[in-house]
Design a protein around this motif. Sequence first.
Motif, PDB file in Angstrom:
ATOM      1  N   ASN A   7       0.827  -1.070  -0.023  1.00 39.79           N
ATOM      2  CA  ASN A   7       0.198   0.059   0.027  1.00 39.79           C
ATOM      3  C   ASN A   7       0.915   1.295   0.020  1.00 39.79           C
ATOM      4  OD1 ASN A   7      -1.874  -2.036   0.375  1.00 39.79           O
ATOM      5  ND2 ASN A   7      -3.114  -0.879   2.132  1.00 39.79           N
ATOM      6  N   CYS A   8       2.198   1.229   0.677  1.00 41.05           N
ATOM      7  CA  CYS A   8       2.647   2.584   0.845  1.00 41.05           C
ATOM      8  C   CYS A   8       3.464   2.872  -0.367  1.00 41.05           C
ATOM      9  CB  CYS A   8       3.857   2.277   2.030  1.00 41.05           C
ATOM     10  SG  CYS A   8       4.876   0.878   1.763  1.00 41.05           S
ATOM     11  N   GLU A   9       3.943   1.652  -1.177  1.00 40.53           N
ATOM     12  CA  GLU A   9       4.601   2.084  -2.607  1.00 40.53           C
ATOM     13  C   GLU A   9       3.464   2.348  -3.451  1.00 40.53           C
ATOM     14  OE1 GLU A   9       7.768  -0.434  -5.134  1.00 40.53           O
ATOM     15  OE2 GLU A   9       6.152  -1.525  -4.308  1.00 40.53           O
ATOM     16  N   PHE A  10       2.330   1.869  -3.346  1.00 39.06           N
ATOM     17  CA  PHE A  10       1.334   2.305  -4.208  1.00 39.06           C
ATOM     18  C   PHE A  10       0.875   3.728  -4.027  1.00 39.06           C
ATOM     19  CE2 PHE A  10      -2.844   2.758  -5.518  1.00 39.06           C
ATOM     20  CZ  PHE A  10      -3.185   2.521  -6.720  1.00 39.06           C
ATOM     21  N   VAL A  11       0.858   4.340  -3.011  1.00 39.34           N
ATOM     22  CA  VAL A  11       0.554   5.576  -2.679  1.00 39.34           C
ATOM     23  C   VAL A  11       1.448   6.448  -2.921  1.00 39.34           C
ATOM     24  CG1 VAL A  11      -0.364   7.028  -0.902  1.00 39.34           C
ATOM     25  CG2 VAL A  11      -1.562   4.717  -1.008  1.00 39.34           C
ATOM     26  N   PRO A  13       5.093   6.033  -4.302  1.00 33.28           N
ATOM     27  CA  PRO A  13       6.185   5.036  -4.908  1.00 33.28           C
ATOM     28  C   PRO A  13       7.748   5.977  -4.950  1.00 33.28           C
ATOM     29  CG  PRO A  13       4.726   6.073  -6.621  1.00 33.28           C
ATOM     30  CD  PRO A  13       4.102   6.551  -5.223  1.00 33.28           C
ATOM     31  N   ARG A  14       7.601   7.186  -4.665  1.00 30.82           N
ATOM     32  CA  ARG A  14       9.057   7.882  -4.753  1.00 30.82           C
ATOM     33  C   ARG A  14       9.481   7.801  -3.323  1.00 30.82           C
ATOM     34  NH1 ARG A  14       7.537  13.246  -7.712  1.00 30.82           N
ATOM     35  NH2 ARG A  14       5.699  13.111  -6.367  1.00 30.82           N
ATOM     36  N   THR A  15       8.800   7.541  -2.195  1.00 30.49           N
ATOM     37  CA  THR A  15       9.231   7.391  -0.797  1.00 30.49           C
ATOM     38  C   THR A  15       9.383   6.127  -0.286  1.00 30.49           C
ATOM     39  OG1 THR A  15       7.879   9.598  -0.725  1.00 30.49           O
ATOM     40  CG2 THR A  15       8.477   8.055   1.394  1.00 30.49           C
ATOM     41  N   PHE A  16       8.843   4.974  -0.903  1.00 28.83           N
ATOM     42  CA  PHE A  16       8.615   3.707  -0.545  1.00 28.83           C
ATOM     43  C   PHE A  16       8.846   2.599  -1.579  1.00 28.83           C
ATOM     44  CE2 PHE A  16       5.797   6.180   2.678  1.00 28.83           C
ATOM     45  CZ  PHE A  16       6.537   5.899   3.806  1.00 28.83           C
ATOM     46  N   ARG A  17       9.608   1.699  -1.240  1.00 30.84           N
ATOM     47  CA  ARG A  17       9.603   0.390  -1.966  1.00 30.84           C
ATOM     48  C   ARG A  17       9.674  -0.825  -1.542  1.00 30.84           C
ATOM     49  NH1 ARG A  17      14.326   1.838  -4.733  1.00 30.84           N
ATOM     50  NH2 ARG A  17      13.237   3.301  -6.097  1.00 30.84           N
ATOM     51  N   ILE A  23       9.905  -6.622   2.306  1.00 32.73           N
ATOM     52  CA  ILE A  23       9.542  -5.468   3.307  1.00 32.73           C
ATOM     53  C   ILE A  23       9.839  -4.295   2.589  1.00 32.73           C
ATOM     54  CG2 ILE A  23      10.458  -4.498   5.412  1.00 32.73           C
ATOM     55  CD1 ILE A  23       9.245  -7.466   5.927  1.00 32.73           C
ATOM     56  N   SER A  24       8.922  -3.342   3.141  1.00 29.35           N
ATOM     57  CA  SER A  24       9.223  -1.816   2.387  1.00 29.35           C
ATOM     58  C   SER A  24      10.149  -1.187   3.219  1.00 29.35           C
ATOM     59  CB  SER A  24       7.649  -1.114   2.775  1.00 29.35           C
ATOM     60  OG  SER A  24       7.879  -0.054   2.360  1.00 29.35           O
ATOM     61  N   ARG A  25      10.754  -0.404   2.347  1.00 25.96           N
ATOM     62  CA  ARG A  25      11.944   0.589   2.771  1.00 25.96           C
ATOM     63  C   ARG A  25      11.624   1.939   2.363  1.00 25.96           C
ATOM     64  NH1 ARG A  25      13.321  -4.148   3.486  1.00 25.96           N
ATOM     65  NH2 ARG A  25      15.029  -5.166   4.703  1.00 25.96           N
TER      66      ARG A  25
END
Length: 55
Positions: A7-11, A13-17, A23-25
Motif C-alpha cells: 500500500n505504501c509503495e502504491f500511494v 512510490p517515490r518514498t517507499f519501495r 519488506i518496505s523500505r
Amino acid sequence: MCIGSGNCEFVAPRTFRIEDDGISRVVSDGKADGDDTVTRAIDECPAMAIRRAEP
C-alpha cells in the motif's frame, strides 16, 4: 512489522519501495511525494508499521 502489502509503495512510490525480501523500505527523505501523500501512505498501512520520525 511490515507485512509487505505494498500500500505504501502504491500511494507514495517515490518514498517507499518493497524490496526483494518483501519488506518496505524508505527510499527518500519522505519529501519526494509530499507530506500529504506520505501521510496518506502511513494511514493506509494495514500493519500500522510506518511511523514518522520527529526531527
